[in-house]
Every structure is written in C-alpha cells, then in structure tokens.
Motif scaffolding. Structure first.
Motif, PDB file in Angstrom:
ATOM      1  N   SER A 225      -9.809 -13.097  20.566  1.00 35.64           N
ATOM      2  CA  SER A 225      -8.035 -13.703  21.094  1.00 35.64           C
ATOM      3  C   SER A 225      -7.556 -12.523  19.764  1.00 35.64           C
ATOM      4  N   ASN A 226      -7.494 -12.735  18.731  1.00 36.25           N
ATOM      5  CA  ASN A 226      -6.666 -12.139  17.717  1.00 36.25           C
ATOM      6  C   ASN A 226      -6.678 -11.459  17.572  1.00 36.25           C
ATOM      7  N   SER A 227      -8.244 -10.145  17.226  1.00 37.01           N
ATOM      8  CA  SER A 227      -7.708  -8.676  17.386  1.00 37.01           C
ATOM      9  C   SER A 227      -8.778  -7.902  17.661  1.00 37.01           C
ATOM     10  N   PRO A 228      -8.765  -7.957  19.182  1.00 44.74           N
ATOM     11  CA  PRO A 228     -10.563  -7.542  19.279  1.00 44.74           C
ATOM     12  C   PRO A 228     -10.884  -6.055  19.171  1.00 44.74           C
ATOM     13  N   ARG A 229      -9.597  -5.022  18.995  1.00 48.84           N
ATOM     14  CA  ARG A 229     -10.487  -4.174  18.659  1.00 48.84           C
ATOM     15  C   ARG A 229     -10.994  -3.609  17.650  1.00 48.84           C
ATOM     16  N   MET A 230     -11.471  -5.061  16.730  1.00 51.62           N
ATOM     17  CA  MET A 230     -11.990  -5.301  15.499  1.00 51.62           C
ATOM     18  C   MET A 230     -13.393  -5.506  16.163  1.00 51.62           C
ATOM     19  N   LEU A 231     -13.436  -5.833  17.302  1.00 51.49           N
ATOM     20  CA  LEU A 231     -14.961  -6.145  17.399  1.00 51.49           C
ATOM     21  C   LEU A 231     -15.598  -4.183  17.769  1.00 51.49           C
ATOM     22  N   HIS A 232     -15.058  -3.166  17.735  1.00 49.81           N
ATOM     23  CA  HIS A 232     -15.137  -2.286  18.050  1.00 49.81           C
ATOM     24  C   HIS A 232     -16.506  -1.802  16.352  1.00 49.81           C
ATOM     25  N   THR A 233     -15.393  -1.681  15.191  1.00 48.37           N
ATOM     26  CA  THR A 233     -15.599  -1.802  14.061  1.00 48.37           C
ATOM     27  C   THR A 233     -16.981  -2.821  13.498  1.00 48.37           C
ATOM     28  N   PHE A 247     -18.086 -18.293   9.086  1.00 58.55           N
ATOM     29  CA  PHE A 247     -17.608 -19.527   8.429  1.00 58.55           C
ATOM     30  C   PHE A 247     -16.166 -20.485   9.602  1.00 58.55           C
ATOM     31  N   ASN A 248     -16.590 -21.490  11.086  1.00 52.37           N
ATOM     32  CA  ASN A 248     -15.531 -21.040  11.634  1.00 52.37           C
ATOM     33  C   ASN A 248     -15.684 -22.953  12.268  1.00 52.37           C
ATOM     34  N   PRO A 249     -14.550 -23.380  12.085  1.00 53.39           N
ATOM     35  CA  PRO A 249     -15.062 -25.387  12.858  1.00 53.39           C
ATOM     36  C   PRO A 249     -15.682 -25.086  14.289  1.00 53.39           C
ATOM     37  N   LEU A 250     -14.776 -23.437  15.121  1.00 50.86           N
ATOM     38  CA  LEU A 250     -14.929 -24.186  16.734  1.00 50.86           C
ATOM     39  C   LEU A 250     -16.274 -22.482  16.551  1.00 50.86           C
ATOM     40  N   ARG A 251     -17.045 -22.484  17.517  1.00 48.14           N
ATOM     41  CA  ARG A 251     -17.949 -21.151  17.650  1.00 48.14           C
ATOM     42  C   ARG A 251     -17.484 -20.617  19.556  1.00 48.14           C
ATOM     43  N   GLU A 252     -16.539 -18.957  18.007  1.00 52.82           N
ATOM     44  CA  GLU A 252     -15.208 -18.316  18.731  1.00 52.82           C
ATOM     45  C   GLU A 252     -16.450 -17.051  19.701  1.00 52.82           C
ATOM     46  N   ARG A 253     -16.570 -16.996  20.790  1.00 52.40           N
ATOM     47  CA  ARG A 253     -17.707 -16.427  21.910  1.00 52.40           C
ATOM     48  C   ARG A 253     -17.735 -14.568  21.057  1.00 52.40           C
ATOM     49  N   GLY A 254     -15.779 -14.133  20.331  1.00 52.92           N
ATOM     50  CA  GLY A 254     -16.309 -12.736  19.654  1.00 52.92           C
ATOM     51  C   GLY A 254     -16.841 -12.916  18.917  1.00 52.92           C
ATOM     52  N   TRP A 255     -16.633 -14.086  17.945  1.00 60.22           N
ATOM     53  CA  TRP A 255     -17.963 -13.633  16.975  1.00 60.22           C
ATOM     54  C   TRP A 255     -19.668 -13.962  16.877  1.00 60.22           C
ATOM     55  N   GLU A 256     -19.342 -14.028  17.999  1.00 59.87           N
ATOM     56  CA  GLU A 256     -20.926 -14.460  18.598  1.00 59.87           C
ATOM     57  C   GLU A 256     -21.262 -13.143  19.479  1.00 59.87           C
ATOM     58  N   ARG A 257     -20.799 -12.711  20.504  1.00 57.25           N
ATOM     59  CA  ARG A 257     -21.576 -11.490  20.733  1.00 57.25           C
ATOM     60  C   ARG A 257     -20.251 -10.931  21.389  1.00 57.25           C
ATOM     61  N   PHE A 258     -20.880  -9.215  21.851  1.00 53.94           N
ATOM     62  CA  PHE A 258     -19.317  -8.680  22.208  1.00 53.94           C
ATOM     63  C   PHE A 258     -20.440  -7.226  23.033  1.00 53.94           C
ATOM     64  N   ALA A 259     -19.679  -6.780  24.348  1.00 51.67           N
ATOM     65  CA  ALA A 259     -20.117  -6.330  25.103  1.00 51.67           C
ATOM     66  C   ALA A 259     -18.851  -4.896  25.858  1.00 51.67           C
ATOM     67  N   ASP A 260     -19.467  -3.703  25.177  1.00 53.11           N
ATOM     68  CA  ASP A 260     -17.797  -2.618  24.849  1.00 53.11           C
ATOM     69  C   ASP A 260     -17.844  -2.539  26.068  1.00 53.11           C
ATOM     70  N   PRO A 261     -16.538  -2.873  26.687  1.00 54.20           N
ATOM     71  CA  PRO A 261     -16.451  -2.157  27.905  1.00 54.20           C
ATOM     72  C   PRO A 261     -15.956  -0.528  27.789  1.00 54.20           C
ATOM     73  N   GLN A 262     -16.558  -0.037  26.741  1.00 58.51           N
ATOM     74  CA  GLN A 262     -16.482   2.126  27.026  1.00 58.51           C
ATOM     75  C   GLN A 262     -17.777   1.963  26.667  1.00 58.51           C
ATOM     76  N   ASN A 263     -18.727   0.968  27.117  1.00 55.75           N
ATOM     77  CA  ASN A 263     -20.052   1.659  26.603  1.00 55.75           C
ATOM     78  C   ASN A 263     -20.886   1.502  28.538  1.00 55.75           C
ATOM     79  N   PRO A 264     -20.842   2.542  28.736  1.00 51.44           N
ATOM     80  CA  PRO A 264     -21.977   2.200  30.000  1.00 51.44           C
ATOM     81  C   PRO A 264     -23.190   1.229  30.131  1.00 51.44           C
TER      82      PRO A 264
END
Length: 763
Positions: A225-233, A247-264
């Motif tokens: 949510s806060n820096s999604p472009r970092m997911l490419h890195t 380490f995070n109190p909540l399981r946030e989806r971005g730290w779990e898995r990422f589907a690259d919108p630029q990956n066909p």
C-alpha cells in the motif's frame, strides 16, 4: 457530496498485490476523476528521466525504468491531482464551512481542485473569493502584527526543493524557527536515531544495493500500500534467491506475494511471486524483543565458536575499528531471558531462531523499515536495536547492506535537506547570514508536538501550511480542533479542500497552487522542480499538464508573494527573480549547501538522479564518539505502556485506497474490507472473550494513564489475523484516541502504532 453508504462487506481477498486487482482498482477510481489525455501522458512519463516525478511515495526512480514506472497508488495520486473536477467560488457560496465540516475526507477532496484564492467570512460562515493582491496584502499586515516566534510554518512532504528552500528562508527572515513538517509526523525517529547511531539521519543504501544483497529483513512497513513500486525490486531480489524475512503484526498481502502487472505470463495465467520467505507476526512494539532474540543467538554462537577456536560469527574487526559499546549490548543479550523475549515479541523461540539462521549466513543484509518502527513511545530503542543487528556483522558501508528506511511523502526527506527544520544545529545559519545579510533565529523552534501544544493552549498566533492536512493528521484531535478554531491567522496553500481548512479562526485564507504535474510558466519560460527520494537521490521533474485554473499560482510564487508583503526589503533576496526562474533558486541552494548540490542545475536530470552523498555509507561516522554506536534498549517492548486486563494496543493503519490523509475510496482490497472505514480489526480469541461477533458495533475508549476521556463509537468489528491483545483501525479517523503526549520520547513522533485503548460493546 456523494450519498453516504457505510454498509460493511468483508470478503477474504485471494489475489496477490498488483496484478488484476490493481488494474480493477484503477478502473474504478480513475473514471471518478474524469481524467483526460494530460493525466495519461503524465503516467506515461512518470518517474522517468526528464519526466514527472510521482506525487505519492518517495521510492527511488530507476535509471532504467519499466515501460510503466508507476503503481496503483501513484496512478491514483496522479488522477487525484489532474482530475477535471473543480471547486470554484460557487461551491463555497452553496456550502457553509459548518456544513462542510461534517463531510467525509473523501468527499471534501472529491469536490475537485481549488480554482481561486479565498478568504473566510465569519459573518456568512463561508469562504469568499478575493484577488491575489488582496490576499497577500492582508496576510502581510496580519503577520506583521503578531509575534514571529509564535507563528508556525508547516510544510507537507510534497513541496519541491525550490519551494521548500524559499519557504524556510522566508520563515527565518520573518523571525520564526517553527518549521515542523511531515517528517515530524512519521519518520523523525529515523532522523534522530540514525544520526545518533551512525552519524547520518538517512538511509546508507542506494537502490543498486538491492542488486547485491543476499538477505532483506523488513520491519513495520506495508509495501503493498505504501510503496508498491518497491515490489519490482523485491521480486528481482527473490528471483536471485534473496531471503526476505518480514516482521509485522498484520499479514500484509504485499509482503506475501506479488503479481507483476507488466509480466504477461503472470497476468495471463494468474501466477505470482512469493515475497517473504519468513513472516513473523510480532506484537505491536515487539520488534525490540524479536531483534534482541536474534542478537542473543548470534552472540552466543560467536562465544561458542571463539571458545572452540573456530571462525568468529561476528565481525570483530569491524566492531573494534568502527564501533563503541558493543560489550554492553552483548552482555545485555546474553542475560536476556527467553520467556521475556517470547512474551514481549509475541513470537516463539523457534520463529526467532529461524530468522537468526538467515541473519547468521548473510554476507550482505538490508534492513527495511517504516512507521511500525518509528511510531512508538520507545521507537528510538527499536531503531537502535535494528542498527545493533547491522553493526554486529558489519552490515553498514558495504555493497548490498545497510539500513533502508522507506519514506512516505515524495519529498519529505528533501525538505529537511534544504532547511525545513526547527533545530538550529541543522540549519545552515552561518551560510544564510553570509548570503542574505541577516541574523537567522538561533533558538530551537516548535516541532509537530510542540506546535500542537501551543495551538491547544492558545499561545500560537498564526499557522501557515505549505500543503498538507495538519489538523487531521495530528493526535489529541478534539482539543486541536478547539485550539485551531481560535488561531488568529491561518494560511493554507493547497490544491484541494480538506479538514484543516474547515475550523477557521479570526482570519483564514485558502491559497490554491499549481500541482507538481502541471505546466508552470514563469517569466523565463516553463519551469522545472526537484525533489529527493528515500535513497538521497535528487531528480528534476517536468510538469506538462494544463493547469486546473488560470488563477492558480505556483508554490514558489505564493511563498514569494507572502514574503514580499510581510518582510522588509532585502536586496540580497531576489524573490521576483527566483519566481521568474527556478534555476536561480537551485543556484541559491547550491550556494547554501555546496557539498550536497554542486552543479545542481547541470545534474538534476541524471538518470536515476544524482546522489547527495552519505558519510556513513563510507564508514565515516559523524557521531559524538566518532564511531558507530551500539545502544542498549530501555525496554523489551516499544509501546511504552504496561499490559493490563482489558487494555488493547491499537495499531492505526492506512488502507490501499488511501495515501496519508487522502482517501481515494472505501475498498481496502487486501484486507477484504469494503464500504466503510468505521471498523476495528480484532483477533477471534479477543472477540470471543468479549462475547463479540463480526459486525457488532463497539466504542473504542482511551486507556491512557492521563485519565482524559477520548472515544470513537460506531465501529464495526471485523475478525482479523492480528496478534491477541492488539486491534487495528484506520488513520486518521482514530487519531482521536492518541494523547498528544503519547509520542516517541526523543523525536516527538506521535506513537500511532501502539495506542492504549479499551473496547466497549455497544447495545
């Protein structure tokens, strides 16, 4: 105003971060803003060399950008700025301030871009249009009549380096040193803590270091949510086999898995990349104990290895040459009790050992963190522990290793670089005196918490906002609104209407400015502005979109207009020339900070930005001791309050349909919460103990030891995967529950990630 519908829908989101979920979210939000070709062209150029720098987060802009170098939230922020919706004087004739005060944050901004300068008329309770000349003249007269030491000059993190430099200079020429900014709200613990421990207040790493690390540890930061472009890195790092431990109190989806919108392939078959190889749900503030557990394992492993004549586990050469007080931290870790560590962290010993195994085999470790570290009573101790972990194995000042704080607003770090600071020791006063022939204030000004104190007690005589939504973002909300309404002077430089504008005092002005993405034509032609990212890289940004109104002025022009109407003439400060050519402002910045901005105008379009440098990255430690400093924590949990029967630790959160106080909509997709933000997320065991069911309504009440009554009612319960004894709810709505004095002790950052509250069921 849109019809209000607070019906709660909760549905588990099965998708990854990014992917079709992001595309659908944009398909919902972008049409609401009625964007045109200008917005699409801006997105095409966004975050690219000689393009337009995003107005959202401060993640770096790569020298070799993707085809689409923007994320879901960046696209929303662009659409929000380049919306075709307009908030004209007619709107204010139709709605009183008292009426607008009851509108939701989303609906206020959804009224559109402000088009004319406005002044509050108490007789009609409405804002009315005025000319720019009238506004500047009246503001200047009012500012001349009050004590400069009691006027606050607040700056949002979106303002450019040029506007920020001019703004800070204006404040000091006026005689004020009250220059808080967005950093005070969020990340000041980094500025203070890293400075104390390493001599540098910012990240020592650059974006390229992510290509050389072999492990990434992450604390208290919601990447999706806060820096999604970092997911490419992160995706590229995982492809190289880098282990990512979160380490995070909540399981946030971005730290779990990422589907690259630029990956066909991923978009076609629905695949995704696993991001975290380990995910540990610490208690809020429990990072100190978790990190201490890793340190304990490492120190004891090193003790055994050295006793047996084997290769040392820790980097003792680095420790001897570059650090102080290691033995104090090592002894503290040896004496730590595992029962205490597991209780305070909320993790099992086995989980901490799993993380330690990755740490012990890593040769180049990056430590990523966000406000989950900084926004606690003992946030400084959390940060010190993170630095301790890096120092023990020499993970600062080598390729692929070091602390990597992820900033929020796109230029919040840069503002501090060019003088937005209340601390005289950080201001270039000697250089300013030499350049502009005046005596800058040498006293410590008010930061965010101190500014709030003076608003509440009535001693603040004026408040100027260069962007932002200060009133909505601060703690102690009820008292702040009362004090805000009594301010003698309010000046709001803004693009859209927000809650800070709707509790006007005796004199209040709304001054609408150009957005960064819009064409800025001045006497010398089209202008360029610059900003700094989380990696201390500086970029030029070219806005090309048609301005929202012909009556708008740029931020530098508005600052200069106020300055000329308020200050005595100073032949050394060429306000008009600066407005006519921002290149001259950059020359002034270079003259003020020659070590950081040499050849500023020539370098601002370097691909990937130019680096202003960082001594700690070269193992030069500008600390009191002259070395990097280990520190023993004061407590094993950063919350700063004790566990108590019936007491919960509230974690305030942003949704993925939000950026800071800007609410794009009511669809927190990753958490599966739709239709309303009036919710509280609770562990099922806690719900059972209180005999609550999903959908029940509750009131949250302050359980701070100051005995002040604070409450928020009508919140619907959502069963959620969050540690027992902890609850989650949305910022800024739940700021009402944060006491002003509940802040990080040294940095004064409001402690919004662990707030003591009670849950009272409603009938």
């Amino acid at each position: 105003m849109a019809k209000r519908d607070d019906r709660l829908t909760v549905k588990d989101y099965k998708g990854a971060a990014g992917g079709w979920g992001s595309m659908k979210s944009l398909a919902r939000v972008l049409p609401e803003e009625r964007i045109g070709p200008d917005a699409l062209d801006t997105l095409r150029r966004q975050n690219k060399p000689e393009g337009a720098m995003c107005v959202s987060c401060a993640w770096g802009k790569p020298a070799r950008p993707h085809i689409a170098e923007f994320c879901e939230n960046g696209a929303k922020a662009t659409a929000w700025e380049l919306t075709s919706l307009r908030n004209t004087p007619d709107f204010f004739q139709q709605h009183s301030v008292s009426e607008l005060r009851e509108w939701r944050d989303h609906d206020l901004e959804q009224a559109g871009r402000l088009t004319h300068p406005m002044k509050y008329d108490a007789a009609t309770d409405k804002y009315v249009a005025v000319s720019w000349a009238e506004a500047f003249d009246a503001i200047g007269k009012r500012l001349k009549a009050v004590d400069p030491k009691k006027v606050v000059f607040y700056a949002s993190g979106r303002a450019s380096l040029e506007a920020s430099y001019m703004y800070s200079l204006m404040a000091r020429l006026y005689g004020s040193h009250n220059l808080p900014d967005s950093s005070n709200m969020c990340h000041e613990t980094t500025s203070v803590g890293l400075k104390n421990a390493t001599g540098s207040p910012v990240a020592t790493i650059q974006m390229d270091d992510y290509e050389h690390c072999d492990a990434i540890f992450c604390w208290g930061q919601n990447v999706g949510s806060n820096s999604p472009r970092m997911l490419h890195t992160l995706k590229a790092a995982r492809k190289r086999g880098v282990e990512i431990v979160t380490f995070n109190p909540l399981r946030e989806r971005g730290w779990e898995r990422f589907a690259d919108p630029q990956n066909p392939v991923q978009m076609t078959v629905g695949g995704s990349t696993q991001i975290s190889t380990q995910y540990h749900q610490v208690r809020p503030g429990g990072d100190i104990a978790a990190i201490l557990g890793i340190i304990k394992i490492a120190v004891e492993a090193d003790d055994r290895a050295r006793a047996e004549g084997k290769e040392a586990v820790l980097d003792h050469h680095f420790i001897r040459q570059h650090t102080v007080r290691f033995d104090e931290v090592a002894d503290f870790a040896r004496n730590a009790d595992w029962d205490d560590l597991t209780r305070e962290s909320g993790l099992t010993r086995e989980a901490i050992e799993d993380a330690a195994r990755v740490y012990l085999k890593s040769k180049a470790l990056i430590a990523v963190y966000g406000m989950g570290i900084t926004q606690h009573r003992y946030g400084m101790d959390s940060l010190y522990m993170l630095v301790n972990l890096l120092l023990m194995r020499g993970h600062i000042g080598r390729p692929g290793a070091g602390p990597g704080p992820v900033r929020g607003h796109s230029n919040v770090q840069g503002q501090r670089t060019v003088g937005i600071t209340e601390k005289p020791e950080l201001a270039p006063n000697d250089r300013l005196k030499q350049l502009y022939d005046f005596d800058p204030p040498d006293w410590r000004g008010w930061d965010t918490v101190e500014s709030c104190r003076h608003v509440i007690d009535g001693t603040c005589e004026g408040f100027i906002q260069l962007g932002g939504n200060f009133l909505r973002a601060t703690p102690e909300h009820k008292k702040m609104v009362e004090g805000w309404s009594n301010l003698p002077i309010q000046v709001h430089i803004a693009t859209k209407l927000n809650k800070s504008h709707l509790s006007p005092g005796a004199d209040a002005w709304l001054l609408p400015c150009l957005g960064r993405l819009e064409r800025d034509m001045q006497e010398s032609g089209a202008q360029v502005v610059t900003m700094e990212d989380s990696f201390s890289h500086i970029y030029g940004s070219v806005g090309k979109a048609e301005p929202a109104s012909p009556y708008l002025l740029s931020e530098p022009a508005i600052v200069a207009g106020i300055a000329k109407a308020t200050l005595k003439d100073n032949p050394n400060v060429p306000w008009d020339a600066w407005v006519g050519d921002y290149g001259l402002v950059r020359d002034a910045i270079e003259n003020t900070y020659p070590d950081k901005f040499s050849n500023f105008n020539e370098r601002m379009f370097e691909p990937g930005g130019f680096w202003k440098g960082n001594p700690a990255a070269h193992r030069e430690w500008n600390t009191q001791s002259g070395k990097a400093e280990f520190n023993v924590p004061r407590a094993l949990n950063a919350r700063g309050f004790e566990d108590r029967e019936g007491r919960f630790a509230l974690v305030t959160l942003r949704s993925n349909d939000q950026f800071n106080t800007t609410i794009y909509g009511y669809h927190d997709r990753f958490r599966g919460i739709h239709g309303t933000r009036d919710v509280v997320m609770m562990n099922k065991a806690d719900m059972d103990r209180l005999q609550l069911r999903a959908g029940d309504k509750v009131t949250l009440e302050s359980d701070a030891d100051d005995q002040v009554a604070r409450s928020v009612g009508g919140l619907q319960v959502v069963s959620y995967n969050i540690p027992e004894g902890s609850i989650g709810g949305y910022y800024p709505e739940l700021n009402v529950l944060i006491p002003l004095e509940h802040h990080a002790l040294e940095s004064h950052v409001p402690a919004g990630k662990s707030v003591p509250v009670r849950v009272r069921p409603e009938q």
